[in-house]
Each structure stands twice: as C-alpha cells, then as structure tokens.
Design a protein around this motif. Structure first.
Motif, PDB file in Angstrom:
ATOM      1  N   ARG A   7     -14.718 -10.709  14.890  1.00  0.00           N
ATOM      2  CA  ARG A   7     -15.476 -10.002  13.848  1.00  0.00           C
ATOM      3  C   ARG A   7     -14.563  -9.100  13.009  1.00  0.00           C
ATOM      4  O   ARG A   7     -15.008  -8.076  12.488  1.00  0.00           O
ATOM      5  N   PHE A   8     -13.318  -9.480  12.844  1.00  0.00           N
ATOM      6  CA  PHE A   8     -12.362  -8.684  12.088  1.00  0.00           C
ATOM      7  C   PHE A   8     -11.718  -9.530  10.991  1.00  0.00           C
ATOM      8  O   PHE A   8     -11.447 -10.713  11.189  1.00  0.00           O
ATOM      9  N   ALA A   9     -11.454  -8.898   9.836  1.00  0.00           N
ATOM     10  CA  ALA A   9     -10.775  -9.571   8.733  1.00  0.00           C
ATOM     11  C   ALA A   9      -9.824  -8.594   8.060  1.00  0.00           C
ATOM     12  O   ALA A   9     -10.144  -7.412   7.896  1.00  0.00           O
ATOM     13  N   LEU A  10      -8.660  -9.085   7.698  1.00  0.00           N
ATOM     14  CA  LEU A  10      -7.708  -8.301   6.909  1.00  0.00           C
ATOM     15  C   LEU A  10      -7.829  -8.723   5.448  1.00  0.00           C
ATOM     16  O   LEU A  10      -8.048  -9.894   5.137  1.00  0.00           O
ATOM     17  N   LEU A  11      -7.632  -7.746   4.563  1.00  0.00           N
ATOM     18  CA  LEU A  11      -7.811  -7.975   3.122  1.00  0.00           C
ATOM     19  C   LEU A  11      -6.769  -7.188   2.350  1.00  0.00           C
ATOM     20  O   LEU A  11      -6.427  -6.065   2.721  1.00  0.00           O
ATOM     21  N   GLY A  12      -6.280  -7.761   1.260  1.00  0.00           N
ATOM     22  CA  GLY A  12      -5.349  -7.039   0.397  1.00  0.00           C
ATOM     23  C   GLY A  12      -3.997  -6.840   1.055  1.00  0.00           C
ATOM     24  O   GLY A  12      -3.500  -7.713   1.778  1.00  0.00           O
ATOM     25  N   ASP A  13      -3.386  -5.695   0.825  1.00  0.00           N
ATOM     26  CA  ASP A  13      -2.038  -5.441   1.327  1.00  0.00           C
ATOM     27  C   ASP A  13      -1.954  -5.534   2.842  1.00  0.00           C
ATOM     28  O   ASP A  13      -0.895  -5.861   3.388  1.00  0.00           O
ATOM     29  N   ALA A  14      -3.011  -5.242   3.553  1.00  0.00           N
ATOM     30  CA  ALA A  14      -2.995  -5.348   5.014  1.00  0.00           C
ATOM     31  C   ALA A  14      -2.744  -6.780   5.462  1.00  0.00           C
ATOM     32  O   ALA A  14      -2.191  -7.017   6.540  1.00  0.00           O
ATOM     33  N   ALA A  15      -3.123  -7.745   4.613  1.00  0.00           N
ATOM     34  CA  ALA A  15      -2.980  -9.161   4.955  1.00  0.00           C
ATOM     35  C   ALA A  15      -1.764  -9.797   4.308  1.00  0.00           C
ATOM     36  O   ALA A  15      -1.027 -10.549   4.951  1.00  0.00           O
ATOM     37  N   TRP A  16      -1.543  -9.530   2.999  1.00  0.00           N
ATOM     38  CA  TRP A  16      -0.511 -10.263   2.259  1.00  0.00           C
ATOM     39  C   TRP A  16       0.313  -9.344   1.344  1.00  0.00           C
ATOM     40  O   TRP A  16       0.889  -9.793   0.362  1.00  0.00           O
ATOM     41  N   GLY A  17       0.413  -8.104   1.684  1.00  0.00           N
ATOM     42  CA  GLY A  17       0.989  -7.123   0.764  1.00  0.00           C
ATOM     43  C   GLY A  17       2.484  -7.260   0.524  1.00  0.00           C
ATOM     44  O   GLY A  17       3.245  -7.764   1.348  1.00  0.00           O
ATOM     45  N   LEU A  18       2.888  -6.791  -0.625  1.00  0.00           N
ATOM     46  CA  LEU A  18       4.280  -6.609  -1.016  1.00  0.00           C
ATOM     47  C   LEU A  18       4.335  -5.251  -1.699  1.00  0.00           C
ATOM     48  O   LEU A  18       3.559  -4.991  -2.620  1.00  0.00           O
ATOM     49  N   THR A  19       5.228  -4.366  -1.234  1.00  0.00           N
ATOM     50  CA  THR A  19       5.179  -2.984  -1.685  1.00  0.00           C
ATOM     51  C   THR A  19       5.163  -2.841  -3.191  1.00  0.00           C
ATOM     52  O   THR A  19       4.422  -2.035  -3.742  1.00  0.00           O
TER      53      THR A  19
END
Length: 392
Positions: A283-295
C-alpha cells in the motif's frame, strides 16, 4: 471513477505531493498531506514545463492562468570569462522551456488549488508505518496515529517514506560528484535578466536579476565535491562549505560570496540521482523526486506533476484496488519518468572538472545546430503521446 471513502496520506507538500492531492481529492478520496517544514518552503530555483504533456496536465488542473501570472519569462544563459566577455549563450527556450516559474510560486499555486479538498499538516513527519490487511497504521512525530488505505512518498530526494518502506537512502541515491547552492541578495552589480555563468575547473558561479524584482539578484553556485553530510537546517555550516569551495574565484565571485554571509535562507544540496528498482510495494507508492529525482536539471518537476495525475487516475480507474492501480501507475510512468535522465550530468555540464573539459563544453554548446537540437530534444523527451485521459 470514484475514490469516495479511500484514505490517502501524502508525505511532502512541495510539488508532486500537492499535485497528487489535487487529483486524489477530486476523485473523492480523503487526502491528508503531511510536511516536515513548518510552512510552504520559499527557497529553490526557477523550474520549467515543456511540451503538450506538461502543459496539458496543468491545463486540466486549472492552474495555467495562475502560473502564467507569475511566470519568470526566463532569460538566456550566457557563459562569460573573468572579464565578463561572452563565450557562448544558450537561448531562453532552452533555459526556461515553455513556461518557467519560481518553485515557491508553483508550490503555492498547487497548494491553493488542492487545499479546499485535502487536509494539510505542517511541522510534522511520519516516524513509523505498519501495513496490515485493511490499511497502513502511521505514527507521526507530533500527531496521533492514524490508519490509511495508501501512503504516497512525495517527500523529495531524501524521502522519509522511501527510507522507512524501501530501505536506507544510500541504496537508492547516487551522488554525482557535485554540490549546488542558491541564494538571493541585492542586485548591486546591475545584473540583467540573462544569467551570467563564470567557470573555473570544477566550479561555477552565476547570477542574474530577479525577473519579477530586478532589485534582487539570484545566485547559483555549483562545485565538484565528495558527498558532504550537512543538515538542511544547518545554515552556518552550509555557508562555510560554499565559501571554502569557491574561495579564490575571480569575476564577481568575491562580491557574491560577501552577500552570502547575510542571507537567512539558502538552498544547498548534493547533486544526486535517485535510482529505485520499484516505486510501489503493498500500500505504498513513491512519486516525484522520491522515485526518479535528479537534484538539478532535467524535467523532474514537470514529470512529478504528470505522475500525480497518473497515480490518481489509475487508482480511480481501479476503484481504489491498490494492487492493480499501483502496477499500472508504475508501468505507465517508468519509461517516461526515466528517459530524460539517461546520461544526465548537470554538474559536469555546469562545472566541467578540467580546463580541457571546459573548452570542449564551450565549443560544443556554442554551436547553433547543437543548440537547436537541445531545444527540440528536451521538448520531445517531455512529451508522452500515450498518456491516458482519465475522467475526473
């Protein structure tokens, strides 16, 4: 296409989090957004959107007019030598995309459009999660524990949700050999809208007038460095690191560093890339920088907004059946969200480590044909013709 009664916790009130909160609550979900900062953050750089996919999702959210009202009309990027003579210049269409705004303005607009339906809790954070058959029990640092049907980690490169659920940050965040910093100061140098970048091997400092307030100058510094552990609240230590790294630079660097001493807000972070094999589990999902981020660089902000749209749309299409929805979300977003990062090295581009590297970079990006290819290529990478239409 309804999520009525579906309880979602979103961690992070930057960009991707409020975008997801907007769509989830629009489908009827009960959304809570928790943010560790005491208020919306006001630091950060200008961010841009490119092509019909980015702008199409913003249009569906009804935020385009608000964002156009605060657009920066970003200028070109000019590399100069120590005597302020132009070496090459990249056009505004490369530096600012189709729509450029300050990150703080984007965050505020997305918050204002999502807050009427979603609940926001500032100054708190998730401390523990326990997934069961009927939901996830979440403990907070300050608030009482609650149970949710889904937890979304939209809390940036240094995601707390990712650490609690997927494992330590060291397993997913790859340091790319650079740090960057940004701060504002009075525009005593009479800078214009075109950002001027000055390089020495392994370090760069740039400055330009604020596009909405020419009396303010925005400074960006990038320098080669091993990973430095420094808390995001330790302002004095951050200033010390920056001053040491840029000590002895010519051009306007001494005056820009003098102004650094007096600032009370500063952006500072390593240049890193997030690489997570799977963005969802249970029941967990990563989104945005938490998943595919580049500073820095790339199209992480626009992709985060698109990701919030897809995540909510798939959950609604599946009627809240999270296993089906999260698998579809990852399948739709994986290629799109990662293709623009392939080979991306913003540190190496902005601050090549050797004198030879600087000469090669300057010659390559000074070529008009290369510049046209860059502009068309970035817009193509931001476009996803297969993005579905979800009936909100």
């Amino acid at each position: 296409m309804s999520l009525h009664g579906f309880r979602v916790l979103v961690s992070g009130a930057g960009v991707a989090g409020p975008a997801a909160a907007y769509w989830l609550s629009r489908y009827g979900a009960e959304v809570t957004v928790v943010e560790v900062a005491p208020a919306l953050r006001t630091s950060g750089f200008a961010v841009d959107f490119r092509g019909p996919t980015h702008l199409g999702v913003l249009g569906k959210m009804g935020v385009l007019d608000d964002l156009r009202a605060v657009r920066t009309h970003g200028g070109a990027m000019r590399c100069v030598d120590e005597h302020d003579r132009k070496i090459f210049e990249l056009p505004a269409s490369f530096a600012g995309g189709d729509l450029e705004v300050h990150r703080r303005d984007l965050s505020r607009v997305l918050y204002e459009h999502s807050a009427p339906r979603a609940g926001y809790v500032f100054g708190d954070r998730i401390t523990a999660v326990d997934e069961g058959a009927d939901g996830v029990r979440v403990d907070f640092a300050r608030s009482a524990s609650r149970v949710f049907d889904l937890v979304v980690g939209a809390d940036g490169l240094h995601s707390g949700v990712r650490r609690l659920v997927f494992g330590p940050e060291a397993g997913f965040v790859r340091h790319l050999g650079y740090h960057l910093a940004g701060w504002d100061l009075p525009n005593e140098l009479g800078l214009g809208a075109t950002a001027k970048h000055y390089n020495e091997p392994g370090r760069m400092i740039s400055a330009s007038a604020g596009l909405r307030d020419p009396g303010v100058a925005g400074v960006l510094a990038v320098f080669a460095s091993p990973r430095l552990d420094c808390g995001w609240q330790d302002l004095d230590r951050q200033k010390e690191i920056i001053a040491d790294a840029l000590d002895g630079m010519r051009w306007h660097a001494p005056r820009l560093l003098d102004g650094l001493r007096d600032v009370d807000e500063l952006y500072f972070d390593s240049v890193s890339r997030v690489e997570v094999p799977h963005w969802t589990t249970g029941r967990f999902a990563l989104l945005g920088d938490a998943a595919w981020g580049l500073t820095f660089g790339g199209m992480a902000v626009g992709t985060g907004v698109v990701g919030g749209y897809v995540l909510a749309g798939e959950l609604a299409a599946a009627g809240g059946e999270h296993a089906t929805a999260l698998a579809a979300y990852e399948r739709r977003m994986r290629g799109y969200a990662t293709r623009w990062r392939r080979g991306a090295g913003p540190g190496r581009f902005l601050a090549p480590g050797t004198a030879t590297g600087l000469r090669v970079r300057n010659a390559l990006f000074g070529n008009r044909l290369v510049q046209r290819m860059l502009v068309s290529g970035t817009k193509s990478l931001a476009t996803n013709d297969a993005l579905p239409e979800y009936a909100a």
